[in-house]
Design a protein around this motif. Structure first.
Motif, PDB file in Angstrom:
ATOM      1  N   THR A 123       0.857  -1.188   0.000  1.00 38.12           N
ATOM      2  CA  THR A 123       0.000   0.000   0.000  1.00 38.12           C
ATOM      3  C   THR A 123       0.889   1.232   0.000  1.00 38.12           C
ATOM      4  N   ALA A 124       0.382   2.297  -0.598  1.00 38.22           N
ATOM      5  CA  ALA A 124       1.141   3.547  -0.675  1.00 38.22           C
ATOM      6  C   ALA A 124       0.183   4.666  -1.051  1.00 38.22           C
ATOM      7  N   ASN A 125       0.694   5.868  -1.081  1.00 32.09           N
ATOM      8  CA  ASN A 125      -0.111   7.007  -1.532  1.00 32.09           C
ATOM      9  C   ASN A 125       0.227   7.390  -2.964  1.00 32.09           C
ATOM     10  N   LYS A 126       0.847   6.473  -3.673  1.00 35.33           N
ATOM     11  CA  LYS A 126       1.044   6.575  -5.115  1.00 35.33           C
ATOM     12  C   LYS A 126       0.782   5.196  -5.694  1.00 35.33           C
ATOM     13  N   ALA A 127       0.338   5.155  -6.935  1.00 31.36           N
ATOM     14  CA  ALA A 127       0.076   3.869  -7.584  1.00 31.36           C
ATOM     15  C   ALA A 127       1.402   3.198  -7.923  1.00 31.36           C
TER      16      ALA A 127
END
Length: 327
Positions: free
Chosen positions: A151-155
């Protein structure tokens, strides 16, 4: 006559309001919340153990890392520090190096593959290593885990997308080496610290099965669920052997029987949860990235693992080859 007198005394104490302590206590600890299948399985274990032992064993359960992080509780169980049962896997490779095999990425290719390995001769071999080779843990059950995703805050779709991302990993040297091979900046950290670290920006991403993402409320601080599916594995509901041996033979038998029943109970819950988890996370605002180039990640992970097994991790090669051969 003695048995009759004991029963009379017991009823006198009960009706006089005096609590009767169970002769034996089993303390269970884990890192997830009360809604997770591990905790529900632990409650099943408690209910059945206390019922079948007729109150001779009391089971105490501490979720949410209440007794410390995974490594701390393993140490507590091994040293008689108040913990009897932990839920653990590759984190125990400090004590049994071969357990590192549970953290090898892209080694097992499906849930069915995991079941064949964990429930077969290889699983028995690993359980014997945990019991006999220094760790001193008796495996009462194993819990299959869903595949681990990033999971991250960018694809993140390709290894290029993860380059430079500060990502939390468990304290596993193999996982750290894997994410270094991906080009990320892995940071080992206890699961209990992940939410606040993501919130503060100390780390930018993490990797876990869907159930852990839900359990840790990580959807509140992470936008993208990237289906890397880089690790399929299992964990053990493991009791310190010294705690097990402190029980009389009749109670040991009950513990072993209930452990196997709990395994089946947890697996049913796991399958039910897996069917709903992705929809739940999506409903909480996470965007699911399905078009991840898993082949590209797998190649980097495999290249890194082969180098490790040519050097300091050569002892993993026999188990690695056996698992690869399972169909």
């Amino acid at each position: 006559m003695k048995k009759f007198s004991a029963l009379v005394l017991m009823f006198v104490l009960i009706f006089s309001g005096i609590a009767i302590a169970a002769p034996y206590t089993i303390t269970v600890t884990h890192i997830v919340d009360e809604n997770h299948s591990w905790h529900k399985a632990s409650l099943f274990f408690k209910e059945q153990i206390e019922k079948r032992s007729e109150g001779k064993i009391e089971v105490k359960i501490y979720p949410n890392s209440q007794l410390g992080n995974e490594i701390d509780t393993i140490q507590s169980a091994l040293t008689g520090g108040g913990v009897d049962v932990v839920i653990t896997g590759e984190s125990m490779m400090t004590y049994v190096p071969e357990l590192g095999i549970l953290g090898v990425p892209y080694l097992m290719t499906s849930d069915a593959h995991v079941e064949k390995v964990a429930g077969g001769e290889i699983g028995k071999e690993i359980e014997n290593l945990m019991l006999m080779d220094g760790a001193g843990f008796r495996c009462l059950a194993y819990f299959v885990r869903g595949p681990r995703d990033v999971t991250a805050n960018k694809a993140i779709r390709t290894p290029d997308d993860i380059k430079g991302v500060i990502i939390r990993t468990p304290a596993s040297t193999i996982t750290v080496a894997t994410f270094e091979a991906f080009g990320a900046k892995p940071t080992p950290m206890a699961f209990a610290e992940v939410f606040t670290s993501l919130q503060s920006g100390t780390i930018q991403g993490q990797e876990n099965p869907l159930a852990m993402i839900k359990s840790g409320n990580l959807y509140e601080v992470q936008k993208y669920l990237c289906k890397t599916e880089h690790l399929r594995t299992w964990l053990y509901f493991a009791m310190a052997e010294q705690s097990f041996q402190n029980l009389p033979a009749d109670l040991q038998k009950i513990v072993l029987e209930v452990g196997k029943e709990m395994q089946a109970y947890e697996h049913k819950l796991f399958l039910e949860d897996e069917a709903e988890l992705e929809g739940f996370l999506k409903s909480k605002g996470m965007e699911i990235i399905n078009d991840v180039d898993q082949a590209a990640f797998a190649k980097l992970a495999n290249d890194a693992m082969q180098k490790l097994m040519e050097g300091e991790y050569k002892y993993l090669r026999p188990l690695y080859d056996k698992i690869k051969a399972v169909e």
